[in-house]
Scaffold this motif. Structure first.
Motif, short mmCIF file in Angstrom:
data_model
loop_
_atom_site.label_atom_id
_atom_site.label_comp_id
_atom_site.label_asym_id
_atom_site.label_seq_id
_atom_site.Cartn_x
_atom_site.Cartn_y
_atom_site.Cartn_z
N THR A 164 33.40 28.51 21.43
CA THR A 164 32.01 27.27 21.42
C THR A 164 31.03 27.66 22.60
O THR A 164 29.97 27.49 22.27
N TYR A 197 34.53 24.06 31.16
CA TYR A 197 35.39 23.35 30.17
C TYR A 197 34.80 21.85 30.10
O TYR A 197 35.07 21.28 29.05
N GLU A 243 38.25 33.71 13.24
CA GLU A 243 38.52 32.42 13.36
C GLU A 243 38.30 31.61 12.19
O GLU A 243 38.73 30.26 12.19
N TRP A 269 32.24 22.99 27.43
CA TRP A 269 32.45 23.86 26.39
C TRP A 269 34.17 23.93 26.46
O TRP A 269 34.76 24.40 27.20
N PRO A 270 34.70 23.51 25.31
CA PRO A 270 36.21 23.47 25.22
C PRO A 270 36.90 24.79 25.08
O PRO A 270 38.17 24.94 25.52
N THR A 271 36.26 25.71 24.46
CA THR A 271 36.59 27.05 24.45
C THR A 271 35.79 28.17 24.58
O THR A 271 34.41 27.72 24.68
N LYS A 272 36.13 29.15 24.90
CA LYS A 272 34.97 30.43 25.20
C LYS A 272 34.28 30.71 23.60
O LYS A 272 33.25 31.06 23.70
N THR A 302 36.93 36.17 29.81
CA THR A 302 37.61 34.85 30.20
C THR A 302 36.56 33.87 31.06
O THR A 302 35.41 34.37 31.34
#
Length: 185
Positions: free
Chosen positions: A57, A49, A109, A52-55, A33
């Motif tokens: 990235t 955040y 993904e 980095w927009p997501t874990k 997380t």
């Protein structure tokens, strides 16, 4: 004198990248997380955040940035030995939990663009070594070097991705021996 904000940002960035790799190795991708990364790195979630927009990235950047720092250039030896060493290192990397977790997440993904970026440095090293071997007459002059590098790495990556058998040094040595039979003059 007030603290240098740029230095603090670099320190925080490195702490976040390091924490992300440590935690993905300990917990796996699914249980990782942003909150846990922030706590381990000693930063706020909003800091992560913001960068980095997501874990996904975050992990990609962590792996590329921290792994790139550890790559050594070594002297060249006998072609077969060099290729065997490179494939054994590829296997060691693939079975490392943090690499496995990040790459499998990217494959899941359908981020083949990012998987390609992670795997490219290994292919480039093989291409350079094979090109040198071609100039030195160790392999045929008509060998398509990029294809030969893929011929070496393809079986290793396929076995890793599909889990069709154990990834061992003996396996990669066999791949090198068979490939060199086809490439030698």
């Amino acid at each position: 004198m007030p603290p240098d904000a740029a230095r603090r940002s670099d320190r925080s960035r490195l702490a976040v990248l390091t924490a992300a790799l440590e935690l993905v190795e300990e917990l796996g991708y699914a249980k990782l997380t942003v909150e846990a990364v922030a706590a381990r790195a000693g930063v706020g979630k909003q800091t992560i955040y913001r960068w980095w927009p997501t874990k996904g990235t975050l992990l990609f950047d962590a792996f590329v940035e921290l792994r790139a720092a550890g790559r050594d250039v070594r002297p060249r030896g006998e072609l077969g030995d060099d290729l065997k060493l490179e494939l054994r290192e590829a296997i060691a990397e693939l079975v490392e939990r943090r690499f496995d977790q990040v790459c499998r997440m990217l494959v899941h993904e359908a981020r083949t663009d990012l998987v390609t970026l992670l795997l490219t440095p290994r292919r480039v090293v093989l291409e350079q070594r094979l090109a040198e071997a071609g100039r030195a007459g160790e392999i045929r002059s008509d060998v398509d070097v990029p294809t030969a590098a893929e011929l070496l790495l393809g079986p290793v990556y396929q076995r890793w991705l599909l889990r069709t058998g154990p990834l061992t040094g003996a396996f990669s040595d066999t791949v090198v021996d068979l490939t060199l039979r086809a490439l030698r003059a």
